[in-house]
Design a protein around this motif. Structure first.
Motif, PDB file in Angstrom:
ATOM      1  N   ARG A  93       2.571   1.015  -8.992  1.00 50.68           N
ATOM      2  CA  ARG A  93       1.339   1.671  -8.551  1.00 50.68           C
ATOM      3  C   ARG A  93       1.421   2.222  -7.115  1.00 50.68           C
ATOM      4  O   ARG A  93       1.079   3.388  -6.889  1.00 50.68           O
ATOM      5  N   ALA A 129       0.975   8.671  -6.614  1.00 52.13           N
ATOM      6  CA  ALA A 129      -0.125   9.265  -5.854  1.00 52.13           C
ATOM      7  C   ALA A 129      -0.726  10.394  -6.668  1.00 52.13           C
ATOM      8  O   ALA A 129      -0.138  10.851  -7.655  1.00 52.13           O
ATOM      9  N   GLY A 130      -1.909  10.820  -6.255  1.00 51.96           N
ATOM     10  CA  GLY A 130      -2.542  12.014  -6.799  1.00 51.96           C
ATOM     11  C   GLY A 130      -2.687  11.994  -8.306  1.00 51.96           C
ATOM     12  O   GLY A 130      -3.071  10.988  -8.913  1.00 51.96           O
ATOM     13  N   THR A 143       0.830  -1.205   0.000  1.00 54.02           N
ATOM     14  CA  THR A 143       0.000   0.000   0.000  1.00 54.02           C
ATOM     15  C   THR A 143       0.868   1.261   0.000  1.00 54.02           C
ATOM     16  O   THR A 143       2.064   1.212   0.310  1.00 54.02           O
ATOM     17  N   ALA A 144       0.200   2.379  -0.297  1.00 57.01           N
ATOM     18  CA  ALA A 144       0.883   3.671  -0.238  1.00 57.01           C
ATOM     19  C   ALA A 144       1.349   3.933   1.201  1.00 57.01           C
ATOM     20  O   ALA A 144       2.365   4.604   1.431  1.00 57.01           O
ATOM     21  N   ASP A 145       0.619   3.378   2.193  1.00 55.27           N
ATOM     22  CA  ASP A 145       1.029   3.552   3.594  1.00 55.27           C
ATOM     23  C   ASP A 145       2.351   2.845   3.879  1.00 55.27           C
ATOM     24  O   ASP A 145       3.200   3.359   4.615  1.00 55.27           O
ATOM     25  N   LEU A 164      -0.914   9.241 -10.470  1.00 56.23           N
ATOM     26  CA  LEU A 164      -1.585   7.941 -10.441  1.00 56.23           C
ATOM     27  C   LEU A 164      -2.807   7.969 -11.360  1.00 56.23           C
ATOM     28  O   LEU A 164      -3.005   7.076 -12.193  1.00 56.23           O
TER      29      LEU A 164
END
Ligand SMILES: Cc1cc2nc3c(=O)[nH]c(=O)nc-3n(C[C@H](O)[C@H](O)[C@H](O)COP(=O)(O)OP(=O)(O)OC[C@H]3O[C@@H](n4cnc5c(N)ncnc54)[C@H](O)[C@@H]3O)c2cc1C
Length: 542
Positions: free
Chosen positions: A517, A521-522, A290-292, A525
């Motif tokens: 992926r 972000a933003g 994940t992005a986290d 993406l």
């Protein structure tokens, strides 16, 4: 009938197949994907003793340091030194002394892997080494570790196994364990049923003994015989930054105090890893990175090097540890010891499993598995030679300027190719003409000659194989420049139709997208998603 069927071509299975073949056993090695494509290929790629494990598992640290030293000697072309800095912070007081005490204890093991003793640097010295250190950094400790090309390690172990007589089955999944019938106290096995995942062919292979070296899949393989292995798998995520940020590795501290690494690796930098319990299917290519996860790792980098927030994350990727089960500790604190399980204890005769362990001690783990196999097969003990026998291509680093007079490539390109092929590059480029040395991938110096070698001699059957074996698309273009010409060349070598070539290319670029992926972000993406949505179905691998 083979003596030994090995399931899994990661570090443990590849190492065991090599060792067993060299000790005179007839061996069949099965790998559902490609050599080193599982956990081995998703590790931090260090043969390190495990500084942290010193706190609760000294024997594992010691064994890893000793085996890392042997791996360095048998595979000098695949390994490289990584001097590390461990930042000290002004506010941490006694904690800084504790870090140094830990390193002083670790120093005892440094000679085994050819490392230097630690040094304490004052703030100025530390900044001379790494000018980007955060203002709070009040000095640093140094230590030595070693990096390794994990995919080449697995592939070259396998190549040596083949040269010692082993039969190889890449892209072939063991789907059943064949039962010979009942024996006193349980059932006996007589081999495996396997399915070639590329052409769908299903066939049986008879073997006196089966070694389950399936890493985090070991539980699934054992279950084919109604047996079980005590595993507690853990997911680990890494990010790859676009550039080689510096020549030092860095020991990082996460927001929760966890230790992580920043590691220069070729032209890129790797950072990680997270460590959380994992209950899913290790085959899933994305493993829900994940992005986290990315944010957590980037913030750990930024604590030591604040500009890390500006670095471009190229990709983020997850792997699954096959750690031995323990209850009541965090995933991070699990021992990295290994265990050889004889499934006679589950009433299954003819099946042993190897679980746990580290990449850094894969050779010793494989040795233990083969010792157990010889015992099970009732063979007389045969000495293991894998600790001294060079891996194919092993040689001390040559003079690349002199070598450029022999092989028509620039010295800088030769240095990259040598790290993959070692001395065998002389055979690969023998009689090479301009077409053979024209670059297919510039950043990794991959040429047609090497791709032909990877397909014809190393058995690459997909573009993903080529990425692992020859580093095609392993650089920062992520395949956008070199995947198409490489696919074209593979098509010529393997007789692919245009449709097959396009589908191969699409599935390859899809795999790259899965890793890219979580790093986006933003608007970026959204833009990439939109672009992919507009591609015709065949270009998306449908
Ligand atoms: C995030 C992370 C970082 C790590 N970093 C380090 C590090 O820096 N240094 C270190 O020493 N250790 C590290 N480790 C641990 C190390 O990577 C592992 O101990 C080691 O790679 C495990 O190798 P293996 O052969 O057991 O498993 P794997 O490499 O997973 O090999 C098992 C193979 O079995 C195959 N397989 C599964 N089922 C079947 C089937 N039915 N038929 C045929 N084939 C099958 C799979 O495709 C796979 O390739 C790390 C682990 C993780 C997850």
């Amino acid at each position: 009938m083979y003596d030994l069927a090995v399931i899994g071509g990661g570090a443990n299975g590849a190492g065991a197949a090599r060792d067993a073949a060299l000790r005179g056993l007839s061996v069949a090695l099965f790998e559902r994907e490609d050599w080193g494509a599982g956990t081995t290929g998703h590790s931090t790629r260090m043969i390190h003793g495990g500084l942290r494990y010193l706190l609760y598992d000294v024997p594992t640290t010691k064994a890893s340091c000793i085996d890392a030293g042997r791996i360095r000697r048998i595979a000098p072309h695949l390994t490289f030194r990584i001097p590390f800095l461990w930042p000290l912070y002004g506010h941490e007081g006694l904690m800084g002394e504790a870090k140094e005490a830990l390193l002083a204890a670790y120093d005892r093991f440094a000679p085994a892997k050819g490392g230097l003793q630690h040094v304490r640097l004052d703030p100025d010295e530390a900044r001379r080494m790494e000018p980007g250190l955060a203002p709070e950094v009040a000095g640093a400790l140094t230590l030595d570790e070693w990096g390794i090309d994990v995919h080449r390690l697995a592939a070259l172990n396998v190549l040596d196994a083949r040269e010692a007589g082993a039969h190889l089955y890449p892209h072939t999944e063991v789907v059943e364990l064949l039962r010979a019938g009942d024996v006193p106290g349980g059932r006996a096995l007589r081999g495996v049923r396997a399915r070639d995942r590329l052409d769908g062919r299903v066939f049986d292979v008879e073997a006196r003994l089966v070694l389950n070296a399936a890493g985090p899949w070991a539980g699934l393989v054992a279950a084919l015989a109604d047996a079980a292995v005590p595993l507690r798998p853990g997911k680990g995520v890494h990010v790859t930054f676009e550039r080689r940020i510096g020549n030092f590795g860095m020991i990082l501290e996460g927001v929760d105090g966890r230790v992580m690494f920043l590691v220069p690796h070729g032209a890129e930098t790797i950072a990680g890893t997270t460590d959380t319990d994992f209950y899913g299917d290790p085959s899933r290519v994305d493993l829900e990175v994940t992005a986290d996860d990315v944010g957590y790792i980037v913030e750990a980098c930024a604590r030591a090097l604040p500009q890390a927030r500006e670095w471009r994350v190229l990709r983020a990727w997850g792997g699954v540890r096959n750690t031995v089960f323990e209850w009541g500790v965090t995933s991070d604190s699990l021992s990295r010891r290994h265990e050889i399980v004889d499934h006679a204890r589950d009433g299954v005769d003819g099946l042993i499993s190897i679980i746990g362990g580290k990449l850094a001690s894969y050779r010793e783990q494989a040795q233990d598995a083969v010792d157990a196999a010889l015992l099970k097969l009732g063979r007389a003990p045969v000495p293991c030679t894998t600790g001294v026998r060079p891996i194919p291509g092993a040689e001390p680093e040559p003079d690349f300027v002199a070598l450029a007079r022999e092989i028509p490539l620039p010295p800088t390109a030769l240095a990259l190719v040598w790290r993959r092929l070692g001395s065998r590059m002389r055979e690969v480029f023998q009689g090479a003409g301009p077409d053979d040395v024209a670059p297919i991938c510039r950043s990794e110096a991959v040429t047609a000659a090497e791709i032909r070698h990877a397909v014809r001699e190393e058995g690459c059957r997909t573009l993903e194989d080529l990425r692992r074996h020859a580093h095609v698309a392993a650089g920062s273009c992520d395949g956008l420049d070199c995947a198409a010409p490489a696919a074209q060349l593979m098509a010529e070598l393997l007789g692919w139709t245009p449709e097959r070539t396009l589908a191969e290319l699409d599935s390859f670029l899809d795999r790259r997208w899965v890793e890219r992926r979580p790093a986006l972000a933003g608007a970026t993406l959204a833009q990439e998603e939109l672009f992919r949505a507009t591609l015709p179905p065949v270009r998306k691998g449908a």
